[in-house]
Design a protein around this motif. Structure first.
Motif, PDB file in Angstrom:
ATOM      1  N   GLU A 110       0.813  -1.391   0.019  1.00  0.00           N
ATOM      2  CA  GLU A 110      -0.292  -0.067   0.116  1.00  0.00           C
ATOM      3  C   GLU A 110       0.828   1.283   0.089  1.00  0.00           C
ATOM      4  OE1 GLU A 110      -3.879   2.007   2.340  1.00  0.00           O
ATOM      5  OE2 GLU A 110      -2.884   0.098   3.074  1.00  0.00           O
ATOM      6  N   ILE A 113      -0.014   6.795   3.308  1.00  0.00           N
ATOM      7  CA  ILE A 113      -1.407   7.370   3.774  1.00  0.00           C
ATOM      8  C   ILE A 113      -1.111   8.893   3.796  1.00  0.00           C
ATOM      9  CG2 ILE A 113      -2.768   7.421   5.625  1.00  0.00           C
ATOM     10  CD1 ILE A 113      -2.615   4.386   5.816  1.00  0.00           C
ATOM     11  N   ASP A 121      -2.792  12.010  -1.708  1.00  0.00           N
ATOM     12  CA  ASP A 121      -2.959  10.760  -1.774  1.00  0.00           C
ATOM     13  C   ASP A 121      -4.196  10.284  -2.568  1.00  0.00           C
ATOM     14  OD1 ASP A 121      -3.528   8.356  -0.868  1.00  0.00           O
ATOM     15  OD2 ASP A 121      -4.307   8.366   1.183  1.00  0.00           O
ATOM     16  N   ARG A 127     -10.768   7.040   1.707  1.00  0.00           N
ATOM     17  CA  ARG A 127     -10.382   6.724   3.131  1.00  0.00           C
ATOM     18  C   ARG A 127     -11.139   7.787   4.092  1.00  0.00           C
ATOM     19  NH1 ARG A 127      -4.493   6.456   1.355  1.00  0.00           N
ATOM     20  NH2 ARG A 127      -4.049   4.157   1.522  1.00  0.00           N
TER      21      ARG A 127
END
Length: 145
Positions: A110, A113, A121, A127
């Motif tokens: 991943e 973040i 991002d 998210r």
């Protein structure tokens, strides 16, 4: 298929910014499917190369590979940016034996973040909306529980 088309049409030679895992791997999937189809067409049309009795590749495969060389490198560089690594890390696959394995591992992880030095991002909207959280919407393309 839309991920593949977006990389080719909208971000053909865009090396800045970030590419999420889904963008990279969907591009790779359709690139491979296209390579198989073009390879079959090379065989059917007799455009494949013969080297010492061994048939490999062909004119259509060569043109396909060259046409998609720049967007393939660009999406890989943007994927490295998502991991907050310089695009030059794409060259790690040149290390014999372990380089391409390490490259695949990085591409499968991943991304960072939140914002990083390469941009915002790409999954921030998802998210923030609580995808996968109880009572929140499911990630697009996944069934709800």
């Amino acid at each position: 298929m839309q991920w593949f088309i977006d990389v080719i049409t909208k971000r053909y030679a865009q090396f800045n910014g970030r590419a999420r895992r889904k963008e990279f791997w969907m591009y790779v999937l359709f690139y491979i499917i296209g390579s198989i189809i073009v390879g079959i067409l090379d065989r059917i049309l007799g455009l494949d190369f013969e080297n010492g009795g061994v048939r490999s590749g062909g004119w259509l495969s060569t043109i396909y590979g060259l046409a998609l060389l720049i967007p393939t490198i660009a999406v890989a560089v943007r994927r490295m940016h998502d991991k907050d690594r310089s695009g030059w890390w794409v060259l790690i696959w040149l290390i014999p034996c372990i380089g391409w394995i390490w490259f695949i591992i990085w591409q499968a992880q991943e991304g960072t973040i939140g914002d990083n030095r390469f941009g915002p991002d790409p999954k921030a909207a998802e998210r923030g909306q609580g995808f996968g959280q109880p009572g929140g919407p499911a990630e697009p393309g996944y069934p709800t529980v």
